[in-house]
Design a protein around this motif. Structure first.
Motif, PDB file in Angstrom:
ATOM      1  N   MET A  64     -13.289   7.827  -5.233  1.00 21.20           N
ATOM      2  CA  MET A  64     -13.035   8.057  -4.127  1.00 21.20           C
ATOM      3  C   MET A  64     -13.302   9.606  -3.914  1.00 21.20           C
ATOM      4  N   ARG A  65     -13.770  10.001  -2.843  1.00 20.36           N
ATOM      5  CA  ARG A  65     -14.185  11.222  -2.840  1.00 20.36           C
ATOM      6  C   ARG A  65     -13.912  12.433  -2.741  1.00 20.36           C
ATOM      7  N   THR A  66     -13.893  13.384  -2.681  1.00 20.18           N
ATOM      8  CA  THR A  66     -13.480  14.453  -3.210  1.00 20.18           C
ATOM      9  C   THR A  66     -13.879  15.834  -1.943  1.00 20.18           C
ATOM     10  N   LEU A  67     -12.356  15.762  -1.354  1.00 21.65           N
ATOM     11  CA  LEU A  67     -12.316  16.469   0.305  1.00 21.65           C
ATOM     12  C   LEU A  67     -12.486  18.214  -0.068  1.00 21.65           C
ATOM     13  N   HIS A  68     -12.943  18.215   1.418  1.00 16.71           N
ATOM     14  CA  HIS A  68     -12.562  20.036   1.176  1.00 16.71           C
ATOM     15  C   HIS A  68     -11.872  20.650   2.226  1.00 16.71           C
ATOM     16  N   LYS A  69     -11.481  21.726   1.933  1.00 15.66           N
ATOM     17  CA  LYS A  69     -11.201  22.249   2.763  1.00 15.66           C
ATOM     18  C   LYS A  69     -11.732  23.381   3.557  1.00 15.66           C
ATOM     19  N   PHE A  70     -11.473  23.242   4.462  1.00 16.99           N
ATOM     20  CA  PHE A  70     -12.338  24.406   5.717  1.00 16.99           C
ATOM     21  C   PHE A  70     -11.670  25.530   5.539  1.00 16.99           C
ATOM     22  N   HIS A  71     -11.808  26.259   6.706  1.00 20.83           N
ATOM     23  CA  HIS A  71     -10.537  28.094   6.719  1.00 20.83           C
ATOM     24  C   HIS A  71     -10.097  27.526   8.114  1.00 20.83           C
ATOM     25  N   GLY A  72      -8.760  28.000   7.886  1.00 21.70           N
ATOM     26  CA  GLY A  72      -7.621  27.968   8.797  1.00 21.70           C
ATOM     27  C   GLY A  72      -7.438  26.367  10.021  1.00 21.70           C
ATOM     28  N   GLY A  73      -7.741  26.563  11.136  1.00 16.24           N
ATOM     29  CA  GLY A  73      -7.684  25.114  11.913  1.00 16.24           C
ATOM     30  C   GLY A  73      -5.341  24.910  12.425  1.00 16.24           C
ATOM     31  N   VAL A  74      -5.723  24.136  13.077  1.00 17.22           N
ATOM     32  CA  VAL A  74      -4.317  24.340  13.938  1.00 17.22           C
ATOM     33  C   VAL A  74      -3.638  22.665  13.739  1.00 17.22           C
ATOM     34  N   HIS A  75      -2.382  22.413  14.340  1.00 12.56           N
ATOM     35  CA  HIS A  75      -2.041  21.094  14.641  1.00 12.56           C
ATOM     36  C   HIS A  75      -1.452  20.738  15.654  1.00 12.56           C
ATOM     37  N   PRO A  76      -2.097  21.501  17.085  1.00 10.54           N
ATOM     38  CA  PRO A  76      -2.011  20.962  18.334  1.00 10.54           C
ATOM     39  C   PRO A  76      -1.667  19.634  18.539  1.00 10.54           C
TER      40      PRO A  76
ATOM     41  N   MET B 122     -15.856  19.311   5.402  1.00 11.00           N
ATOM     42  CA  MET B 122     -14.820  18.907   3.829  1.00 11.00           C
ATOM     43  C   MET B 122     -15.673  17.491   3.525  1.00 11.00           C
ATOM     44  N   LEU B 123     -16.807  17.112   4.192  1.00 11.30           N
ATOM     45  CA  LEU B 123     -16.903  16.292   3.311  1.00 11.30           C
ATOM     46  C   LEU B 123     -18.002  16.120   2.321  1.00 11.30           C
ATOM     47  N   THR B 124     -18.513  17.672   2.764  1.00 12.49           N
ATOM     48  CA  THR B 124     -19.786  17.551   1.104  1.00 12.49           C
ATOM     49  C   THR B 124     -19.430  19.331   0.114  1.00 12.49           C
ATOM     50  N   GLY B 125     -18.680  19.764   1.177  1.00 12.65           N
ATOM     51  CA  GLY B 125     -18.440  21.263   0.064  1.00 12.65           C
ATOM     52  C   GLY B 125     -18.833  22.039   1.053  1.00 12.65           C
ATOM     53  N   LYS B 126     -20.197  21.570   1.560  1.00 19.77           N
ATOM     54  CA  LYS B 126     -21.130  22.285   2.281  1.00 19.77           C
ATOM     55  C   LYS B 126     -20.902  23.769   3.370  1.00 19.77           C
ATOM     56  N   GLU B 127     -21.351  25.269   3.082  1.00 22.98           N
ATOM     57  CA  GLU B 127     -21.239  25.788   3.840  1.00 22.98           C
ATOM     58  C   GLU B 127     -22.422  26.335   5.082  1.00 22.98           C
ATOM     59  N   VAL B 128     -22.397  26.117   6.551  1.00 24.79           N
ATOM     60  CA  VAL B 128     -23.111  26.382   6.555  1.00 24.79           C
ATOM     61  C   VAL B 128     -24.222  27.663   6.995  1.00 24.79           C
ATOM     62  N   PRO B 129     -24.363  28.827   6.851  1.00 27.22           N
ATOM     63  CA  PRO B 129     -24.951  29.700   7.401  1.00 27.22           C
ATOM     64  C   PRO B 129     -25.090  29.883   8.150  1.00 27.22           C
ATOM     65  N   SER B 130     -24.339  31.002   8.707  1.00 31.23           N
ATOM     66  CA  SER B 130     -23.924  32.068  10.106  1.00 31.23           C
ATOM     67  C   SER B 130     -25.743  31.694  10.526  1.00 31.23           C
ATOM     68  N   GLY B 131     -25.744  31.635  12.129  1.00 31.66           N
ATOM     69  CA  GLY B 131     -26.877  31.345  12.868  1.00 31.66           C
ATOM     70  C   GLY B 131     -27.847  30.477  11.789  1.00 31.66           C
ATOM     71  N   GLN B 132     -27.485  29.645  11.619  1.00 30.47           N
ATOM     72  CA  GLN B 132     -28.373  28.337  11.101  1.00 30.47           C
ATOM     73  C   GLN B 132     -28.135  26.726  11.453  1.00 30.47           C
ATOM     74  N   ARG B 133     -29.680  25.810  11.503  1.00 30.82           N
ATOM     75  CA  ARG B 133     -29.133  25.096  11.698  1.00 30.82           C
ATOM     76  C   ARG B 133     -28.343  24.058  10.729  1.00 30.82           C
ATOM     77  N   THR B 134     -27.428  22.804  10.980  1.00 28.34           N
ATOM     78  CA  THR B 134     -26.978  22.044  10.273  1.00 28.34           C
ATOM     79  C   THR B 134     -28.175  21.413   9.155  1.00 28.34           C
ATOM     80  N   VAL B 135     -29.610  21.368   9.800  1.00 22.87           N
ATOM     81  CA  VAL B 135     -30.193  20.800   9.126  1.00 22.87           C
ATOM     82  C   VAL B 135     -30.721  20.936   7.443  1.00 22.87           C
TER      83      VAL B 135
END
Ligand code: SF4
Ligand code: SF4
Length: 554
Positions: A1-13, A244-257
């Motif tokens: 079972m994969r551990t999910l990570h929460k990202f900051h914020g978000g809403v429920h429209p 959510m899936l990896t727990g990794k934060e993409v730093p500001s101004g950087q690409r996901t790769v």
């Protein structure tokens, strides 16, 4: 079972998915004409390679990608090119763009379709196939996929397929996953072959149970993992899904790769499979037609189909429809011109009525409640960005990471003062982009001027060097061979010219020594006939000054 990570914020429209996800995908009929925009992706628009009057086959390339960040466009059916002109397109700017219009012949005659064995082909040949088949990200970003799948030296550890589809009202990815899971998985295999990740994850929000079941079944035996994520807008944002899936934060101004993760849309994987395994370019897409229409549904329609025809297929717009939204209500944009065609970026069209989308109350002053900051999935300070954007303090807005804003609309959604925050951010971004372009243009002009100066100085120096070289060579030749008849003749000619000049000078000196003569006599001496006028009374010599002929040259 994969551990999910929460990202900051978000809403429920409210998600409003059930309006359009209860019916299967319907095939839209061939329209009377197809309007194919040449700019259907991020980067350089395709270049037209047909002219008015040309016959075309279904799937034939009509616009070529002649830049790295570009993708081709194709004839969605067989017929005749009837126009290449500026036409309305669905774009947030509302600006029209260059399109190729095709009058269908109704025969649907295909080009010859050539599958490509990606497992034995050169990876660059597979990427070229993707570019020439017009494969772009169908999640809304429309970034050319062959560029995305060229991460260079960057090693990709995780490939994520985005099936979250978190934006309210849109169900096109949901229906595609339910009905064509095996083909999506075939496309994911091509992606995985190109970038060789260690793991492949497919993220789907838990409000799509049928899609989750279908994708899990199709992934059997592949090692790909379907991960169910909780409903929270914007879980389908690239950085949010990665977190959510990896727990990794993409730093500001950087690409996901840069973090070793590559993210792509499930719809994109489907089109890759069609292009590589069947030789079919992107000529259609699944689109949700919903909102204030009689029969909301998903349609598979040819690119270039006028949006008005799609609304008619969904039973037509109901009374009180005020306008339309392209995309969802959180990130989409308004549009009234339904002559505009379906493009690769159009995943949803919503008919808007006041009952479904009550108008926002008038904006009030910011009360510094910070609810927007708590809702922001990018950890920004929207209330500060609003202040800097409103006061045109763009340097400060940039310093507060304005360009990390994904325009998700969460801040707008929660703001108790109903401030249209995203509109301010879009305004500030476009102003900064304009300033940057002007600075770059001035810098380029300066560089061009300096280069021109450098080139002129270099040419001058080269010319002087060539002259000096020639003179030195002539001198050396003369010294080496004093009896050279040609050199001697040249020397004699120069000497004679010098002698002539000397004689002329001596003659002039002698003439200057002659006593002064009245002009008439001197002229007579020279054999000239001069008519010397008599002195006029006004010009009579003044007494005491001696006699002076006023007509004499001084
Ligand atoms: S629109 Fe921008 S500032 Fe507002 S919540 Fe989304 S990312 Fe944050
Ligand atoms: S939510 Fe609205 S009122 Fe509250 S701080 Fe943000 S901008 Fe100001």
């Amino acid at each position: 079972m994969r551990t999910l990570h929460k990202f900051h914020g978000g809403v429920h429209p409210p998600d409003h998915k059930t309006e359009s996800n209860r019916l299967p995908i319907a095939a839209a009929p061939l329209p009377q004409r197809l309007i194919v925009p040449l700019r259907q992706h991020i980067g350089t628009p395709a270049t037209p390679i047909v002219k008015v009057g040309d016959p075309v086959l279904k799937g034939q390339m009509i616009g070529a990608a002649d830049d790295f960040i570009s993708a081709a466009v194709h004839a969605p059916t067989s017929g005749i090119v009837s126009a290449i002109e500026i036409h309305a397109v669905p774009h947030p700017s509302s600006l029209p763009d260059l399109c190729i219009t095709i009058e269908p012949d109704g025969e649907e005659r295909w080009i010859e379709r050539q599958p490509l064995d990606y497992q034995t082909a050169d990876p660059d040949a597979v990427r070229a196939r993707l570019r020439d088949a017009g494969i772009v990200g169908l999640g809304g970003a429309v970034f050319p996929t062959h560029v995305k799948l060229s991460p260079g030296q960057q090693k990709i550890k995780t490939l994520i397929l985005n099936g979250a589809e978190c934006e309210p009202w849109i169900t096109s990815d949901d229906l595609l996953m339910r009905e064509r899971a095996a083909e999506i998985v075939a496309g994911i295999k091509i992606m995985a072959h190109l970038i060789q990740p260690k793991e492949v994850l497919i993220g789907i929000e838990d409000n799509k149970p049928e899609a989750i079941v279908a994708m899990k079944a199709a992934c059997q035996g592949t090692g790909f993992e379907v991960v169910t994520v909780p409903v929270l807008y914007p879980s389908g944002g690239e950085k949010q899904l990665i977190k959510m899936l990896t727990g990794k934060e993409v730093p500001s101004g950087q690409r996901t790769v840069n973090t070793g993760v590559l993210c792509s849309n499930t719809g994109t994987a489907y089109t890759m499979h069609r292009a590589v395994d069947h030789g079919e370019p992107v000529i259609s897409r699944i689109v949700t037609i919903t909102g204030n229409v009689a029969k909301p549904q998903n349609f598979e329609a040819l690119l270039g189909t006028p949006l008005s025809e799609l609304v008619q297929l969904a039973g037509g717009a109901r009374p009180e429809t005020s306008h339309y939204l392209i995309g969802g209500p959180m990130m989409g944009f308004g549009m009234n011109n339904l002559d505009a065609p379906l493009t690769k970026a159009t995943n949803c069209l919503i008919a808007v009525s006041p009952a479904l989308f009550p108008p926002k109350p008038a904006a009030m002053p910011c009360i510094r409640c910070t609810q927007c900051a708590q809702a922001c999935p990018c950890n920004l300070q929207p209330q500060e960005l609003f202040w800097f954007s409103q006061s045109k303090n763009f340097d400060k807005a940039r310093a507060y990471n304005l360009f990390d804003c994904i325009e998700c609309g969460c801040c707008d959604y929660v703001c108790p003062s109903h401030i249209p925050l995203v509109s301010f951010f879009r305004f500030a971004k476009s102003e900064i982009a304009t300033q940057d372009r002007e600075i770059m243009a001035a810098e380029q002009a300066k560089q061009r001027f300096e280069f021109k100066q450098m080139r002129e100085e270099r040419e001058k120096a080269e010319k002087a060097a060539r002259m000096a070289e020639k003179t030195a060579a002539a001198r050396a030749a003369a010294a080496a061979n004093p009896d050279d008849p040609v050199a001697a003749a040249k020397k004699a000619a120069i000497q004679a010219a010098v002698e002539r000049a000397k004689a002329k000078k001596a003659e002039a000196v002698a003439a200057a020594d002659l006593p002064p003569l009245p002009l008439r006599e001197r002229a007579g001496e020279r054999g000239e006939n001069i008519d010397v006028p008599s002195p006029s009374p006004q010009l009579s010599p003044v007494e005491g000054e001696g006699v002076k002929n006023n007509t004499e040259p001084s």
